[in-house]
Design a protein around this motif. Structure first.
Motif, PDB file in Angstrom:
ATOM      1  N   PHE A 269       0.835  -1.205   0.000  1.00 55.96           N
ATOM      2  CA  PHE A 269       0.000   0.000   0.000  1.00 55.96           C
ATOM      3  C   PHE A 269       0.870   1.256   0.000  1.00 55.96           C
ATOM      4  N   ILE A 270       1.947   1.196   0.725  1.00 46.88           N
ATOM      5  CA  ILE A 270       2.827   2.356   0.849  1.00 46.88           C
ATOM      6  C   ILE A 270       3.579   2.590  -0.459  1.00 46.88           C
ATOM      7  N   TYR A 271       4.172   1.558  -1.008  1.00 51.34           N
ATOM      8  CA  TYR A 271       4.952   1.710  -2.232  1.00 51.34           C
ATOM      9  C   TYR A 271       4.069   2.038  -3.434  1.00 51.34           C
ATOM     10  N   ALA A 272       2.855   1.539  -3.455  1.00 47.92           N
ATOM     11  CA  ALA A 272       1.958   1.760  -4.595  1.00 47.92           C
ATOM     12  C   ALA A 272       1.583   3.223  -4.765  1.00 47.92           C
ATOM     13  N   VAL A 273       1.511   3.979  -3.672  1.00 48.85           N
ATOM     14  CA  VAL A 273       1.047   5.363  -3.775  1.00 48.85           C
ATOM     15  C   VAL A 273       2.167   6.398  -3.748  1.00 48.85           C
ATOM     16  N   LEU A 274       3.405   5.968  -3.617  1.00 46.46           N
ATOM     17  CA  LEU A 274       4.498   6.943  -3.602  1.00 46.46           C
ATOM     18  C   LEU A 274       4.539   7.817  -4.859  1.00 46.46           C
ATOM     19  N   PRO A 275       4.238   7.292  -6.049  1.00 48.94           N
ATOM     20  CA  PRO A 275       4.221   8.180  -7.223  1.00 48.94           C
ATOM     21  C   PRO A 275       3.173   9.301  -7.129  1.00 48.94           C
ATOM     22  N   LEU A 276       2.186   9.138  -6.280  1.00 44.80           N
ATOM     23  CA  LEU A 276       1.186  10.190  -6.120  1.00 44.80           C
ATOM     24  C   LEU A 276       1.780  11.473  -5.547  1.00 44.80           C
ATOM     25  N   HIS A 277       2.907  11.356  -4.867  1.00 47.30           N
ATOM     26  CA  HIS A 277       3.529  12.560  -4.309  1.00 47.30           C
ATOM     27  C   HIS A 277       3.854  13.561  -5.415  1.00 47.30           C
ATOM     28  N   GLY A 278       4.414  13.089  -6.515  1.00 47.95           N
ATOM     29  CA  GLY A 278       4.724  13.969  -7.637  1.00 47.95           C
ATOM     30  C   GLY A 278       3.472  14.581  -8.234  1.00 47.95           C
ATOM     31  N   PHE A 279       2.423  13.788  -8.328  1.00 49.40           N
ATOM     32  CA  PHE A 279       1.143  14.290  -8.829  1.00 49.40           C
ATOM     33  C   PHE A 279       0.605  15.383  -7.908  1.00 49.40           C
ATOM     34  N   CYS A 280       0.603  15.115  -6.598  1.00 49.77           N
ATOM     35  CA  CYS A 280       0.112  16.092  -5.618  1.00 49.77           C
ATOM     36  C   CYS A 280       0.896  17.388  -5.703  1.00 49.77           C
ATOM     37  N   PHE A 281       2.195  17.263  -5.715  1.00 48.32           N
ATOM     38  CA  PHE A 281       3.052  18.445  -5.755  1.00 48.32           C
ATOM     39  C   PHE A 281       2.758  19.274  -6.997  1.00 48.32           C
ATOM     40  N   THR A 282       2.785  18.638  -8.146  1.00 44.81           N
ATOM     41  CA  THR A 282       2.594  19.364  -9.401  1.00 44.81           C
ATOM     42  C   THR A 282       1.214  19.994  -9.481  1.00 44.81           C
ATOM     43  N   PHE A 283       0.197  19.206  -9.233  1.00 43.65           N
ATOM     44  CA  PHE A 283      -1.160  19.704  -9.450  1.00 43.65           C
ATOM     45  C   PHE A 283      -1.601  20.705  -8.394  1.00 43.65           C
ATOM     46  N   PHE A 284      -1.047  20.659  -7.214  1.00 44.48           N
ATOM     47  CA  PHE A 284      -1.417  21.628  -6.184  1.00 44.48           C
ATOM     48  C   PHE A 284      -0.584  22.903  -6.311  1.00 44.48           C
ATOM     49  N   PHE A 285       0.723  22.755  -6.263  1.00 51.99           N
ATOM     50  CA  PHE A 285       1.589  23.934  -6.226  1.00 51.99           C
ATOM     51  C   PHE A 285       1.666  24.655  -7.573  1.00 51.99           C
ATOM     52  N   VAL A 286       1.799  23.908  -8.648  1.00 51.74           N
ATOM     53  CA  VAL A 286       1.908  24.567  -9.954  1.00 51.74           C
ATOM     54  C   VAL A 286       0.586  25.234 -10.325  1.00 51.74           C
ATOM     55  N   ALA A 287      -0.530  24.557 -10.092  1.00 53.50           N
ATOM     56  CA  ALA A 287      -1.830  25.185 -10.381  1.00 53.50           C
ATOM     57  C   ALA A 287      -2.031  26.436  -9.525  1.00 53.50           C
ATOM     58  N   GLY A 288      -1.628  26.374  -8.274  1.00 47.89           N
ATOM     59  CA  GLY A 288      -1.745  27.540  -7.397  1.00 47.89           C
ATOM     60  C   GLY A 288      -0.886  28.700  -7.875  1.00 47.89           C
ATOM     61  N   GLN A 289       0.330  28.406  -8.296  1.00 44.17           N
ATOM     62  CA  GLN A 289       1.212  29.457  -8.787  1.00 44.17           C
ATOM     63  C   GLN A 289       0.684  30.061 -10.087  1.00 44.17           C
ATOM     64  N   LEU A 290       0.159  29.230 -10.961  1.00 43.01           N
ATOM     65  CA  LEU A 290      -0.423  29.744 -12.201  1.00 43.01           C
ATOM     66  C   LEU A 290      -1.648  30.611 -11.924  1.00 43.01           C
ATOM     67  N   TYR A 291      -2.447  30.188 -10.954  1.00 43.61           N
ATOM     68  CA  TYR A 291      -3.640  30.961 -10.602  1.00 43.61           C
ATOM     69  C   TYR A 291      -3.250  32.340 -10.085  1.00 43.61           C
ATOM     70  N   VAL A 292      -2.272  32.383  -9.195  1.00 45.55           N
ATOM     71  CA  VAL A 292      -1.808  33.668  -8.663  1.00 45.55           C
ATOM     72  C   VAL A 292      -1.262  34.533  -9.794  1.00 45.55           C
ATOM     73  N   ASP A 293      -0.500  33.924 -10.693  1.00 45.06           N
ATOM     74  CA  ASP A 293       0.069  34.678 -11.805  1.00 45.06           C
ATOM     75  C   ASP A 293      -1.019  35.257 -12.702  1.00 45.06           C
ATOM     76  N   GLU A 294      -2.086  34.507 -12.899  1.00 42.74           N
ATOM     77  CA  GLU A 294      -3.179  34.981 -13.753  1.00 42.74           C
ATOM     78  C   GLU A 294      -4.010  36.072 -13.075  1.00 42.74           C
ATOM     79  N   LYS A 295      -4.228  35.953 -11.780  1.00 41.79           N
ATOM     80  CA  LYS A 295      -5.113  36.877 -11.068  1.00 41.79           C
ATOM     81  C   LYS A 295      -4.426  38.162 -10.611  1.00 41.79           C
ATOM     82  N   ALA A 296      -3.142  38.104 -10.359  1.00 40.79           N
ATOM     83  CA  ALA A 296      -2.438  39.286  -9.839  1.00 40.79           C
ATOM     84  C   ALA A 296      -2.239  40.307 -10.958  1.00 40.79           C
TER      85      ALA A 296
END
Length: 153
Positions: free
Chosen positions: A48-75
């Motif tokens: 269970f632990i090893y199967a979801v480790l690749p999700l960390h990259g997904f979480c990082f990219t989709f949360f932080f990059v989307a947030g940064q793009l949103y700020v860049d678009e709105k500011a």
């Protein structure tokens, strides 16, 4: 390695999901990660632990990059650098500091005589992610017509 894959795949997926969908996908992935960690701790199965480790990259990219793009678009263009600096400070500085404090307290709370209750330790961030998801879905309003507001066509 998985961060690079998701960074390259992000633009294609972002076209469909946009900001709200990308951030929701990241939060759901965090829920899957923490839930799988708790399930792995409960069952003793490391798969269970090893199967979801690749999700960390997904979480990082989709949360932080989307947030940064949103700020860049709105500011406004005159404040973009400051806005990007503020979001970086909030997420990578204050957010990580507070997260470390909370995580340390959670681990301490669920440790008795040097033995960690990992099921409870991983259940806490799972529940926090559920609460954050409900709050985000309820409160975030994505204006899909942002091009005209910022002067972009």
């Amino acid at each position: 390695m998985q961060k690079w894959f998701f960074l390259f795949a992000f633009p294609l997926i972002f076209i469909k999901l946009r900001y709200k969908g990308s951030i929701i996908a990241a939060i759901v992935a965090w829920m899957l990660m923490y839930g799988s960690f708790a399930l792995g701790a409960h069952t003793g199965k490391t798969g269970f632990i090893y199967a979801v480790l690749p999700l960390h990259g997904f979480c990082f990219t989709f949360f932080f990059v989307a947030g940064q793009l949103y700020v860049d678009e709105k500011a406004p263009s005159s404040l973009r650098n400051a806005a990007q600096g503020l979001i970086a400070f909030a997420t990578y500085g204050v957010g990580k500091y507070l997260g470390t404090l909370v995580a340390g307290n959670v681990v301490d709370q669920y440790t008795t005589q040097g033995v960690h209750d990992w099921v409870s330790v991983w259940t806490v961030p799972f529940v926090m992610a559920v609460i954050i998801l409900v709050g985000f879905v309820s409160l975030f309003r994505e204006n899909l017509n942002t091009g005209s507001e910022t002067g972009n066509t």
